[in-house]
Design a protein around this motif. Structure first.
Motif, short mmCIF file in Angstrom:
data_model
loop_
_atom_site.label_atom_id
_atom_site.label_comp_id
_atom_site.label_asym_id
_atom_site.label_seq_id
_atom_site.Cartn_x
_atom_site.Cartn_y
_atom_site.Cartn_z
N LEU A 126 -65.65 12.47 -76.04
CA LEU A 126 -64.38 13.17 -75.90
C LEU A 126 -63.44 12.40 -75.01
CD1 LEU A 126 -62.72 15.72 -76.52
CD2 LEU A 126 -63.72 16.76 -74.47
N ILE A 127 -63.96 11.93 -73.87
CA ILE A 127 -63.16 11.16 -72.94
C ILE A 127 -62.67 9.88 -73.59
CG2 ILE A 127 -63.24 9.83 -70.79
CD1 ILE A 127 -65.22 11.94 -69.72
N ALA A 128 -63.56 9.22 -74.36
CA ALA A 128 -63.23 7.92 -74.93
C ALA A 128 -62.13 8.01 -75.98
CB ALA A 128 -64.48 7.30 -75.55
N ASN A 129 -61.91 9.18 -76.54
CA ASN A 129 -60.94 9.29 -77.63
C ASN A 129 -59.71 10.11 -77.28
OD1 ASN A 129 -62.14 7.98 -80.17
ND2 ASN A 129 -63.87 9.08 -79.27
N GLN A 130 -59.54 10.41 -76.01
CA GLN A 130 -58.36 11.13 -75.57
C GLN A 130 -57.60 10.31 -74.54
OE1 GLN A 130 -59.75 14.88 -74.05
NE2 GLN A 130 -59.74 15.84 -76.05
N ALA A 131 -56.30 10.45 -74.50
CA ALA A 131 -55.52 9.81 -73.46
C ALA A 131 -55.77 10.54 -72.15
CB ALA A 131 -54.03 9.86 -73.82
N TYR A 132 -55.92 9.76 -71.08
CA TYR A 132 -56.19 10.38 -69.79
C TYR A 132 -54.89 10.92 -69.20
CZ TYR A 132 -57.74 11.33 -65.15
OH TYR A 132 -58.02 11.98 -63.97
N ALA A 133 -54.93 12.12 -68.66
CA ALA A 133 -53.75 12.72 -68.03
C ALA A 133 -54.06 12.96 -66.56
CB ALA A 133 -53.39 14.04 -68.70
N ALA A 134 -53.37 12.27 -65.68
CA ALA A 134 -53.59 12.43 -64.25
C ALA A 134 -53.18 13.83 -63.83
CB ALA A 134 -52.78 11.40 -63.47
N PRO A 135 -53.88 14.43 -62.85
CA PRO A 135 -53.60 15.81 -62.47
C PRO A 135 -52.32 15.97 -61.66
CG PRO A 135 -55.27 14.89 -61.05
CD PRO A 135 -55.01 13.87 -62.12
N ASN A 136 -51.70 14.87 -61.23
CA ASN A 136 -50.46 14.97 -60.48
C ASN A 136 -49.50 13.90 -60.97
OD1 ASN A 136 -50.85 12.47 -58.80
ND2 ASN A 136 -52.66 13.65 -58.15
N THR A 137 -48.27 13.96 -60.51
CA THR A 137 -47.24 13.05 -60.99
C THR A 137 -47.08 11.83 -60.11
OG1 THR A 137 -45.57 14.34 -59.81
CG2 THR A 137 -45.98 14.90 -62.13
N THR A 138 -47.77 11.77 -58.99
CA THR A 138 -47.68 10.62 -58.10
C THR A 138 -48.63 9.54 -58.59
OG1 THR A 138 -47.21 12.06 -56.23
CG2 THR A 138 -47.92 9.81 -55.74
N PRO A 139 -48.10 8.37 -58.94
CA PRO A 139 -49.00 7.32 -59.46
C PRO A 139 -50.04 6.92 -58.42
CG PRO A 139 -46.70 6.77 -59.86
CD PRO A 139 -46.70 7.93 -58.91
N ARG A 140 -51.24 6.72 -58.88
CA ARG A 140 -52.27 6.19 -57.98
C ARG A 140 -51.93 4.74 -57.64
NH1 ARG A 140 -57.13 9.85 -59.80
NH2 ARG A 140 -56.52 10.27 -61.92
N ARG A 141 -52.19 4.38 -56.40
CA ARG A 141 -51.89 3.03 -55.93
C ARG A 141 -53.16 2.19 -56.07
NH1 ARG A 141 -47.29 2.63 -52.88
NH2 ARG A 141 -48.19 1.01 -51.50
N VAL A 142 -53.01 1.05 -56.75
CA VAL A 142 -54.16 0.24 -57.15
C VAL A 142 -54.05 -1.17 -56.59
CG1 VAL A 142 -55.41 -0.74 -59.13
CG2 VAL A 142 -54.47 1.58 -59.25
N GLY A 143 -55.20 -1.70 -56.18
CA GLY A 143 -55.29 -3.10 -55.79
C GLY A 143 -56.40 -3.79 -56.55
N LEU A 144 -56.25 -5.07 -56.79
CA LEU A 144 -57.25 -5.88 -57.48
C LEU A 144 -57.69 -7.03 -56.60
CD1 LEU A 144 -58.80 -6.92 -60.04
CD2 LEU A 144 -56.69 -8.12 -60.68
N ILE A 145 -59.01 -7.19 -56.46
CA ILE A 145 -59.59 -8.34 -55.75
C ILE A 145 -60.27 -9.21 -56.79
CG2 ILE A 145 -61.18 -9.10 -53.96
CD1 ILE A 145 -60.95 -6.30 -52.71
N GLU B 239 -53.51 5.04 -67.81
CA GLU B 239 -52.77 5.84 -66.83
C GLU B 239 -51.67 5.00 -66.19
OE1 GLU B 239 -53.31 7.89 -62.51
OE2 GLU B 239 -55.02 8.11 -63.85
N PRO B 240 -50.48 5.58 -65.97
CA PRO B 240 -49.39 4.82 -65.36
C PRO B 240 -49.58 4.65 -63.85
CG PRO B 240 -48.67 7.05 -65.79
CD PRO B 240 -50.05 6.94 -66.39
N VAL B 241 -50.62 3.92 -63.48
CA VAL B 241 -50.86 3.64 -62.07
C VAL B 241 -49.81 2.64 -61.57
CG1 VAL B 241 -53.33 4.05 -62.30
CG2 VAL B 241 -52.44 1.73 -62.58
N GLU B 242 -49.74 2.51 -60.27
CA GLU B 242 -48.86 1.51 -59.66
C GLU B 242 -49.74 0.43 -59.04
OE1 GLU B 242 -45.11 -0.17 -58.41
OE2 GLU B 242 -45.68 1.33 -59.90
N VAL B 243 -49.67 -0.76 -59.60
CA VAL B 243 -50.42 -1.89 -59.03
C VAL B 243 -49.60 -2.45 -57.87
CG1 VAL B 243 -51.49 -4.12 -59.48
CG2 VAL B 243 -51.40 -2.39 -61.29
N VAL B 244 -50.07 -2.21 -56.67
CA VAL B 244 -49.28 -2.57 -55.48
C VAL B 244 -49.81 -3.81 -54.78
CG1 VAL B 244 -48.51 -0.21 -55.10
CG2 VAL B 244 -50.59 -1.00 -53.99
#
Length: 450
Positions: free
Chosen positions: A19-38, A55-60
């Motif tokens: 079910l998860i794999a075939n649905q678009a994920y909807a974040a529970p709030n409107t504030t984008p999660r802040r993401v970092g990549l190492i 998900e429309p995260v913010e890569v900061v």
């Protein structure tokens, strides 16, 4: 072994995952999660691009010791994320994490940096998606599990076979329905020619690479063109060879399909038997047996010659008294013993929903058949963060599969079977094998297990 005892539990898990794999994920709030990549190389980009797709995260923040890869990734993220903002860039992840403003950190460094980066990230308050294998030795991997539990952070390991749509389907249609019958044996294998045959000279590292920091806790060896980028897997100093790279996926796949925990005994034989002229020091031929008491899982890899089954050169094959199930990233096939209905499935390709996959395959070497699996794995990770629950490839599951592979290499090097005690993380009665569960770190780096 009768698998019906876990059918109800695993059917529910498979249905939820599908079910998860075939649905678009909807974040529970409107504030984008802040993401970092190492780690801004090949799979770091692939993982981050798929996270942006679900998900429309913010890569900061981005971090890499290769300034060329770092700037390339910053340009890419600026062009792809909705805000159009260019992420901050860092040469050292300690500086990035010191900002303490990240909700999620992705770790996609070479294996020898996984543990220190993941532990630092959870200690900085972030939930973490860390590439497989968990680290490079068993006690390092255990330290990652301990850190996740101590901080209460969610940690997903990049063993995305657990989120691969056609493999979820195979689990639901074949394993959970009991079509295999009694299962007592599984094969896992890789026959890809993925070990380098080169023997280049030692040269100065490129100016855009801080090779001292790249080496980090690993032994220092002379730089050559094979080491960076991507081909570092040719050296045991930075990883665990083809067993640590490819067996971990297929062993984890079998463990997930059949509900297995730790193997009781691990043995392995092999070495460099054919490609003797290469600079690589990983085995080109190896067999390992993971003994789960009533069920053996046997791994084989050869980086030369031909695959016994050309359709399944990297695969897991589960044998039951009522049928055989073949599983790979490209397909699955179930054949009942004595005739009956055959079942099969192929990867979920979603170019209609995610047209960027096509350009990402061309520009960033993303594997099209794996894209939906990464998306499913990211959705599961995000869902676990929201629920503060364990994801499908929780750090404990990643630790079991990874450490089992590390110990296969230990068993080959020591020339004997290892009987591992997961309650103490020792090999009882074998002090030499117990000592091998922890590698020596290069000074001044400190092993997280103390």
């Amino acid at each position: 072994m009768d698998r019906r005892s876990f059918l109800t539990r695993s059917t529910l898990a498979a249905s939820t995952a599908a079910l998860i794999a075939n649905q678009a994920y909807a974040a529970p709030n409107t504030t984008p999660r802040r993401v970092g990549l190492i780690g801004c190389g090949w799979y770091g980009k692939c993982d981050l691009l798929q996270l942006l797709n679900v998900e429309p995260v913010e890569v900061v923040s981005l971090c890499d010791v290769d300034s060329k890869l770092l700037e390339e990734c910053a340009d890419l993220m600026q062009s792809r994320q909705k805000s159009g903002n260019r992420p901050r860039t860092y040469a050292h992840f300690a500086d990035m994490l010191a900002e303490k403003d990240l909700d999620i950190v992705l770790v996609a460094t070479p294996d020898h940096w996984h543990a220190l980066a993941m532990i630092a990230a959870v200690n900085a308050g972030a939930d973490v998606y860390v590439q497989k294998p968990t680290g490079v030795d068993t006690l390092e991997s255990k330290a990652m599990l301990d850190a996740a539990r101590a901080t209460g952070r969610v940690v997903q390991v990049g063993t995305q076979r657990r989120s691969t749509p056609h493999l979820i389907e195979a689990k639901k249609r074949v394993v959970d329905e009991g079509l295999l019958g009694n299962v007592a044996f599984a094969e896992v294998c890789c026959y890809y020619h993925m070990r380098t045959n080169k023997n280049p000279p030692i040269i100065a590292p490129p100016e855009h690479l801080d090779f001292e920091t790249w080496t980090g806790p690993a032994p220092m060896r002379g730089y050559n063109e094979v080491i960076h980028p991507r081909s570092w897997r040719a050296f045991m100093e930075y990883g665990n060879g083809i067993v640590g790279d490819m067996c971990v996926h297929m062993l984890d796949l079998v463990r997930w399909q059949l509900g297995l925990g730790w193997p009781r005994r691990i043995s392995s034989v092999g070495g460099i038997q054919v490609q003797t002229e290469s600079i690589a020091n990983i085995s080109d031929t190896q067999t390992a047996t993971f003994d789960f008491d009533e069920l053996d899982v046997v791994w084989t890899h050869r980086s030369w010659g031909s695959a016994p089954d050309p359709q399944y050169p990297w695969a897991a094959i589960i044998y039951g008294d009522r049928g055989t199930l073949k599983l790979s990233v490209q397909r699955y096939d179930f054949e009942p013993r004595g005739g009956g209905k055959k079942l099969s499935g192929e990867p979920l390709i979603e170019l209609d929903r995610y047209p960027s996959d096509e350009s990402d395959v061309k520009n960033w070497k993303m594997e099209l058949h794996v894209a939906s699996a990464i998306r499913g794995h990211m959705r599961d990770f995000l869902d676990a963060i929201d629920k503060r629950s364990k994801p499908v490839a929780d750090i404990e599951q990643g630790h079991i599969s990874s450490a089992s592979c590390f110990m296969a290499n230990n068993a080959m090097q020591l020339g004997r079977t290892l009987e591992f005690d997961p309650s103490t993380h020792t090999i009882p009665g074998d002090s030499e094998a117990t000592a091998a569960l922890k590698r020596t770190y290069r000074a001044p780096y400190q092993h997280p297990a103390g």
